[in-house]
Design a protein around this motif. Structure first.
Motif, PDB file in Angstrom:
ATOM      1  N   SER A  68      78.568  39.045  54.878  1.00  0.00           N
ATOM      2  CA  SER A  68      78.898  40.187  54.882  1.00  0.00           C
ATOM      3  C   SER A  68      78.667  41.042  53.615  1.00  0.00           C
ATOM      4  O   SER A  68      78.421  40.169  52.679  1.00  0.00           O
ATOM      5  CB  SER A  68      80.437  40.541  55.207  1.00  0.00           C
ATOM      6  N   GLY A  69      78.569  42.191  53.504  1.00  0.00           N
ATOM      7  CA  GLY A  69      78.349  42.735  52.283  1.00  0.00           C
ATOM      8  C   GLY A  69      76.875  43.424  52.036  1.00  0.00           C
ATOM      9  O   GLY A  69      76.225  43.335  53.061  1.00  0.00           O
ATOM     10  N   ASN A  70      76.588  44.177  51.059  1.00  0.00           N
ATOM     11  CA  ASN A  70      75.521  44.852  50.742  1.00  0.00           C
ATOM     12  C   ASN A  70      75.120  45.123  49.401  1.00  0.00           C
ATOM     13  O   ASN A  70      75.875  44.920  48.576  1.00  0.00           O
ATOM     14  CB  ASN A  70      75.677  46.277  51.661  1.00  0.00           C
TER      15      ASN A  70
ATOM     16  N   GLU B 165      78.689  52.484  54.642  1.00  0.00           N
ATOM     17  CA  GLU B 165      78.451  53.347  55.931  1.00  0.00           C
ATOM     18  C   GLU B 165      79.047  54.810  55.806  1.00  0.00           C
ATOM     19  O   GLU B 165      78.312  55.566  56.175  1.00  0.00           O
ATOM     20  CB  GLU B 165      79.137  52.570  57.245  1.00  0.00           C
TER      21      GLU B 165
ATOM     22  N   ASP C  42      80.981  47.034  53.385  1.00  0.00           N
ATOM     23  CA  ASP C  42      79.969  47.336  54.294  1.00  0.00           C
ATOM     24  C   ASP C  42      80.646  48.736  55.141  1.00  0.00           C
ATOM     25  O   ASP C  42      79.747  49.834  55.091  1.00  0.00           O
ATOM     26  CB  ASP C  42      79.761  46.407  55.666  1.00  0.00           C
TER      27      ASP C  42
ATOM     28  N   GLU D  24      74.629  52.989  50.082  1.00  0.00           N
ATOM     29  CA  GLU D  24      74.830  51.958  49.018  1.00  0.00           C
ATOM     30  C   GLU D  24      74.721  52.476  47.690  1.00  0.00           C
ATOM     31  O   GLU D  24      75.308  51.962  46.753  1.00  0.00           O
ATOM     32  CB  GLU D  24      73.839  50.814  49.487  1.00  0.00           C
TER      33      GLU D  24
ATOM     34  N   GLY E  94      83.339  41.708  51.765  1.00  0.00           N
ATOM     35  CA  GLY E  94      81.944  41.898  52.032  1.00  0.00           C
ATOM     36  C   GLY E  94      82.072  43.161  53.230  1.00  0.00           C
ATOM     37  O   GLY E  94      81.517  44.077  53.469  1.00  0.00           O
ATOM     38  N   LEU E  95      83.157  42.937  54.226  1.00  0.00           N
ATOM     39  CA  LEU E  95      83.141  43.796  55.185  1.00  0.00           C
ATOM     40  C   LEU E  95      83.975  45.077  54.827  1.00  0.00           C
ATOM     41  O   LEU E  95      83.388  46.488  55.276  1.00  0.00           O
ATOM     42  CB  LEU E  95      84.377  43.534  56.144  1.00  0.00           C
TER      43      LEU E  95
END
Length: 296
Positions: free
Chosen positions: A222-224, A270, A266, A274, A262-263
């Motif tokens: 998860s994550g960005n 959204e 995310d 980012e 991470g979620l």
């Protein structure tokens, strides 16, 4: 190299259930040690993230000059302070350590001699799980004798540069094989290593603990890129600590904490993109992940 595992949304059911017949002490006590003068943000992020992840009580141990900042930013937190002479305030510091079910140490702590003395006191007195981050890691890297004070179960959460300092190598060596770096470090010091970055790695040092012949190794999915922002790691320490406070074993809290972090990132990306994501946005979206965790 040992095989690794990752989580998926259904694994959010691992988050401890909350009994309706409960009180604030039921969900654990997190102590956040940090926040040198003019460095209050890191401990604030960690403490607020711990509350958002379900901790019942959060206490910040910080320099007295930060009193008004924290009482304004996070009035839900209990506040303990020390002055310019750590030894003079030793009794209050030890009282805060004894109060805790889990301790985060290092966030915004600084690397002064006073910070080092404070770290010595905390490491020496702690008999509950430790989440060691940021300046505490840098102090440990600079003075290896401090490791001898770590007798409680410990989780370290270095980013690649901090990991390079801890291992006394350059960053490229760490980045070349992150899995091996995390495994070797966790085994050497018999602790849990959370090596942050894209696809954060968590290793448990199993062999060094004499618990088996293989390491347990987690690789996060998860994550960005928006999470590559100041304060993001401080949020992670609070998430992990809150899960420990609620009864999770340290390794399970570290791996699931990384996944939840991470979620939340995310979900924030959204909503905001980012480019615009900030650490406070990650905290604001933790609730989105937690509220339906057992329905997942």
């Amino acid at each position: 190299m040992s095989a690794y595992f990752s989580y998926r949304p259904a694994d959010l059911s691992r988050i401890p259930l909350r009994a309706q017949e409960s009180h604030k002490g039921t969900f654990g006590r997190v102590l956040v040690v940090g926040g040198a003068v003019c460095m209050s943000g890191a401990a604030y992020f960690s403490a607020k993230a711990a509350y958002r992840t379900g901790a019942g009580l959060v206490r910040i141990l910080t320099h007295r000059d930060n009193r008004i900042v924290y009482q304004t930013q996070l009035p839900e937190a209990i506040l303990s302070v020390y002055g310019d002479d750590v030894e003079r305030d030793k009794a209050g510091i030890l009282d805060a350590v004894a109060w805790a079910d889990v301790i985060v140490v290092g966030v915004g702590l600084g690397q002064s001699e006073q910070a080092k003395r404070l770290l010595r006191l905390v490491l020496s007195a702690a008999d509950v799980p430790l989440v060691i981050d940021a300046d505490a890691l840098n102090l440990l890297a600079a003075d290896g004798e401090l490791w001898g004070l770590v007798t409680a179960p410990a989780i370290v959460t270095p980013h690649p540069l901090e990991m390079a300092r801890l291992c006394h190598v350059d960053v490229s060596t760490i980045e070349r094989d992150r899995l091996t770096a995390a495994v070797n470090f966790s085994e050497k010091y018999a602790l849990i290593c959370v090596l942050k970055g894209h696809a954060t790695v968590v290793s448990d040092g199993t062999e060094a603990r004499g618990l088996g012949d293989k390491h347990t190794l987690y690789l996060n999915r998860s994550g960005n890129s928006g999470m590559a922002t100041g304060g993001s790691g401080d949020v992670l320490t609070g998430v992990i600590a809150a899960l420990i406070a609620q009864g999770m074993k340290p390794f399970d809290a570290a791996t699931l904490g990384v996944y939840i972090h991470g979620l939340a990132g995310d979900a924030a990306a959204e909503a905001l993109g980012e480019y615009s994501l900030m650490a406070s946005d990650i905290i604001d979206h933790i609730s989105e992940i937690m509220k339906d965790c057992h329905e997942e």
